[in-house]
Design a protein around this motif. Structure first.
Motif, PDB file in Angstrom:
ATOM      1  N   LYS A   1       0.898  -1.084   0.065  1.00 41.53           N
ATOM      2  CA  LYS A   1      -0.177   0.108   0.010  1.00 41.53           C
ATOM      3  C   LYS A   1       1.083   1.524   0.309  1.00 41.53           C
ATOM      4  O   LYS A   1       0.648   2.564  -0.715  1.00 41.53           O
ATOM      5  N   PHE A   2       2.184   0.983   0.866  1.00 39.84           N
ATOM      6  CA  PHE A   2       2.842   1.962   0.348  1.00 39.84           C
ATOM      7  C   PHE A   2       3.424   2.753  -0.560  1.00 39.84           C
ATOM      8  O   PHE A   2       3.193   3.809  -1.048  1.00 39.84           O
ATOM      9  N   ALA A   3       3.920   1.617  -1.142  1.00 37.71           N
ATOM     10  CA  ALA A   3       4.591   1.393  -2.482  1.00 37.71           C
ATOM     11  C   ALA A   3       3.392   2.068  -3.569  1.00 37.71           C
ATOM     12  O   ALA A   3       4.051   3.029  -4.448  1.00 37.71           O
ATOM     13  N   ASP A   4       2.285   1.477  -3.430  1.00 35.17           N
ATOM     14  CA  ASP A   4       1.167   1.622  -4.537  1.00 35.17           C
ATOM     15  C   ASP A   4       0.795   3.834  -4.389  1.00 35.17           C
ATOM     16  O   ASP A   4       0.779   4.519  -5.328  1.00 35.17           O
ATOM     17  N   VAL A   5       1.109   3.826  -3.425  1.00 36.21           N
ATOM     18  CA  VAL A   5       0.548   5.384  -2.438  1.00 36.21           C
ATOM     19  C   VAL A   5       1.957   6.599  -3.000  1.00 36.21           C
ATOM     20  O   VAL A   5       2.046   7.791  -3.625  1.00 36.21           O
TER      21      VAL A   5
ATOM     22  N   LYS B   1      10.996  -0.300  -4.817  1.00 41.42           N
ATOM     23  CA  LYS B   1      10.250  -1.671  -4.472  1.00 41.42           C
ATOM     24  C   LYS B   1      11.012  -3.132  -3.599  1.00 41.42           C
ATOM     25  O   LYS B   1      11.839  -2.892  -2.950  1.00 41.42           O
ATOM     26  N   ILE B   2       9.757  -4.015  -2.939  1.00 44.66           N
ATOM     27  CA  ILE B   2       9.640  -4.738  -1.707  1.00 44.66           C
ATOM     28  C   ILE B   2      10.655  -5.632  -2.137  1.00 44.66           C
ATOM     29  O   ILE B   2      10.744  -6.222  -3.294  1.00 44.66           O
ATOM     30  N   PHE B   3      11.125  -5.730  -1.399  1.00 47.93           N
ATOM     31  CA  PHE B   3      11.701  -7.218  -0.979  1.00 47.93           C
ATOM     32  C   PHE B   3      11.187  -8.630  -0.073  1.00 47.93           C
ATOM     33  O   PHE B   3      11.919  -7.838   1.463  1.00 47.93           O
ATOM     34  N   PRO B   4      10.088  -9.155  -0.434  1.00 47.60           N
ATOM     35  CA  PRO B   4       9.918  -9.352   0.602  1.00 47.60           C
ATOM     36  C   PRO B   4      10.909 -10.875   1.252  1.00 47.60           C
ATOM     37  O   PRO B   4      11.999 -11.520   0.271  1.00 47.60           O
ATOM     38  N   GLY B   5      10.463 -11.699   2.346  1.00 49.85           N
ATOM     39  CA  GLY B   5      11.096 -12.886   2.829  1.00 49.85           C
ATOM     40  C   GLY B   5      12.001 -13.167   3.317  1.00 49.85           C
ATOM     41  O   GLY B   5      13.104 -14.074   3.631  1.00 49.85           O
TER      42      GLY B   5
END
Length: 344
Positions: free
Chosen positions: A55-59, A71-75
């Motif tokens: 959500k933060f990235a989209d906003v 750019k999210i780096f999950p896991g």
């Protein structure tokens, strides 16, 4: 058409063009650069932490006209929280989300938020975190190379293990329980009779699979998203600590932003916070049901047994309250009392 009507039309058209031009110039004049922002998290994208990050990235993207990309780096692909916090201090990672408990090594006062059984419910947590105590804690971050933006939610931590259900305090005795790299957590579990094993989150699943540890303590949503039901049979609803999440940015990164860029990121963090808290709370009981569907045996604990646990860990709370200092502890307790009065 009369000359007067024609003139009025020209004037109206000119004014409209002027307003459109001013709006376009305003958008173009905003001091926003093309930026790529790395945001690593230890959980997966379908976890409440991941949903908040998304959500933060989209906003941020929407408010910057696509110029600022998160750019999210999950896991845990970029490491555990301690590694990521160090990378943020060094400026090689721009942003992240993590529990304030992960930062106690650099800012001792954050331990206040981890006092066992402190928050009776999420409403109390919101009241304290969004108020003067939450701000006072965040204000300590810049001197350590970090900037706090908002508090989100991870949820209430409960104990899972592969050996037995915890119905009473004695059932914790001797269990090897993984916990975070935080002295209060270690002392608390040891006080309850467990053998606390501090370990970075990305190493946890393998440690449980190999029986290097018997169990761990996290909210339902984390247990579900990380598929702990594959290596854990029991989950006991101890709800011993409420965990907020904190959205952070590197101070080196923050100091290089324009005022317009800072406003975009700050506004996006608040919008993401409100969304993420709502989603996290909706997912909590859904995650519990999913864990049960996957064969995990979940039990609640009698209030009298929870009270015994509270009393057992009180010396641990007193120890860390002394480290934080009486004024801040009193302010924290006063805010909790205000939240309880407001709820009546």
């Amino acid at each position: 058409m009369s000359i007067d009507t024609f003139k009025r039309g020209l004037v109206a058209g000119a004014i409209g063009t002027l307003f459109l031009g001013a709006a376009a110039t305003g958008a173009l004049a905003a001091d926003i650069k093309e930026r790529s922002i790395k945001l690593p998290i230890v959980n997966q994208l379908d976890h409440p932490q991941g949903l908040g990050a998304k959500k933060f990235a989209d906003v941020v993207s929407a408010k910057s006209g696509g110029k600022m990309k998160v750019k999210i780096f999950p896991g845990g692909t970029l490491g555990g929280e301690q590694q990521v916090a160090s990378a943020m201090q060094g400026g090689t990672v721009e942003a992240s989300m993590m529990a304030p408990a992960q930062l106690v090594g650099m800012i001792k006062e954050f331990v206040l938020l981890d006092f066992p059984f402190a928050f009776a419910n999420e409403r109390e947590a919101d009241f304290v975190l969004d108020g003067p105590v939450g701000k006072k804690l965040m204000d300590k971050l810049p001197e350590k190379g970090l900037v706090g933006l908002s508090y989100m939610e991870q949820g209430y931590r409960s104990i899972t293990n592969s050996k037995r259900p915890i119905q009473k305090m004695e059932d914790i005795q001797g269990l090897k329980i993984r916990t975070i790299l935080n002295p209060l957590y270690i002392d608390m579990l040891n006080a309850l009779g467990a053998n606390a094993v501090p370990m970075p989150f990305p190493e946890l699943y393998t440690a449980m699979e190999s029986k290097a540890v018997d169990g761990q303590e996290n909210p339902y949503s984390t247990a579900e998203a990380s598929k702990f039901y594959e290596v854990q049979k029991y989950m006991s609803n101890t709800r011993h600590i409420y965990n907020p999440q904190m959205l952070l940015v590197s101070k080196k990164f923050w100091d290089g932003l324009s005022a317009d860029e800072k406003k975009i990121i700050q506004d996006a963090s608040v919008e993401a916070r409100d969304y993420q808290r709502k989603v996290a709370r909706e997912m909590d009981q859904k995650s519990r049901q999913e864990l049960i569907k996957h064969g995990m045996l979940i039990n609640d604990i009698a209030p009298a047994e929870l009270q015994r646990m509270r009393e057992k860990v009180k010396p641990v709370v007193d120890k860390y309250a002394a480290q934080v200092g009486e004024p801040l502890v009193k302010e924290f307790q006063a805010e909790l009392e205000k939240a309880r009065v407001a709820a009546k």
